[in-house]
Write a protein that holds these residues in place. Structure first.
Motif, short mmCIF file in Angstrom:
data_model
loop_
_atom_site.label_atom_id
_atom_site.label_comp_id
_atom_site.label_asym_id
_atom_site.label_seq_id
_atom_site.Cartn_x
_atom_site.Cartn_y
_atom_site.Cartn_z
N UNK A 150 11.92 -2.86 2.35
CA UNK A 150 10.96 -1.97 1.71
C UNK A 150 10.96 -2.05 0.20
N UNK A 151 11.77 -2.95 -0.36
CA UNK A 151 11.85 -3.08 -1.82
C UNK A 151 10.59 -3.75 -2.37
N UNK A 152 10.20 -3.31 -3.55
CA UNK A 152 9.07 -3.90 -4.27
C UNK A 152 9.60 -4.51 -5.55
N UNK A 153 9.23 -5.76 -5.80
CA UNK A 153 9.61 -6.44 -7.03
C UNK A 153 8.35 -6.77 -7.81
N UNK A 154 8.37 -6.47 -9.09
CA UNK A 154 7.27 -6.81 -9.98
C UNK A 154 7.80 -7.65 -11.13
N UNK A 209 0.82 -1.22 0.00
CA UNK A 209 0.00 0.00 0.00
C UNK A 209 0.85 1.26 0.00
N UNK A 210 0.23 2.38 -0.39
CA UNK A 210 0.94 3.67 -0.38
C UNK A 210 1.65 3.85 0.96
N UNK A 211 2.84 4.38 0.87
CA UNK A 211 3.62 4.60 2.08
C UNK A 211 4.53 3.43 2.43
N UNK A 212 4.36 2.30 1.77
CA UNK A 212 5.23 1.15 2.00
C UNK A 212 6.08 0.97 0.75
N UNK A 213 7.37 1.18 0.87
CA UNK A 213 8.24 1.10 -0.29
C UNK A 213 7.98 2.26 -1.22
#
Length: 141
Positions: free
Chosen positions: A73-77, A33-37
């Motif tokens: 906090x990294x986001x992988x897509x 969600x917004x604010x995370x990563x």
């Protein structure tokens, strides 16, 4: 959605349809969600990669996998599509010189500029994964 030891992961199959990018963004919002990563950058890159798969790939559906690392906090897509070959002219640096005024073909340029890492992995003749990772978005002190 799957909760991992240090984060959250979700994988979905989406129809190859123009609305697939919006659905992929909804999955991202559940995972990070917004604010995370750096969810804003991740939304942009995910939209681009999904849109390219919808526009250029083969097959009825694509697979989207999104993970959020709760520690870093990294986001992988990652997006899998049924087209094993990248389209002509996708090398960002060479193409940029020839097509300065082109209205499309900027997806890999965005990945180069905004992702911490990204890549393409073919799966034999079955298709390819295009993936990216964006850092937490927090500045180091």
């Amino acid at each position: 959605m799957e909760t991992m030891m240090n984060g959250v992961r979700d994988a979905v199959f989406l129809p190859r349809h123009p609305r697939a990018a919006a659905e992929a963004r909804r999955v991202l919002a559940r995972v990070a969600p917004d604010g995370r990563g750096d969810s804003g950058t991740a939304r942009l890159l995910l939209s681009e990669v999904v849109s390219n798969a919808v526009r250029y790939a083969r097959g009825e559906e694509i697979q989207v996998v999104i993970s959020f690392d709760g520690t870093t906090g990294a986001i992988t897509g990652a997006v899998f599509d049924g087209e094993p070959v990248l389209g002509a002219g996708t090398c960002p640096r060479r193409r940029r010189e020839r097509e300065q005024l082109a209205e499309s073909g900027r997806g890999f340029d965005l990945l180069d500029m905004l992702a911490e890492t990204w890549g393409v992995a073919t799966v034999g003749g079955a298709g390819k994964w295009v993936w990216f990772c964006v850092p937490s978005g927090e500045e180091e002190a």
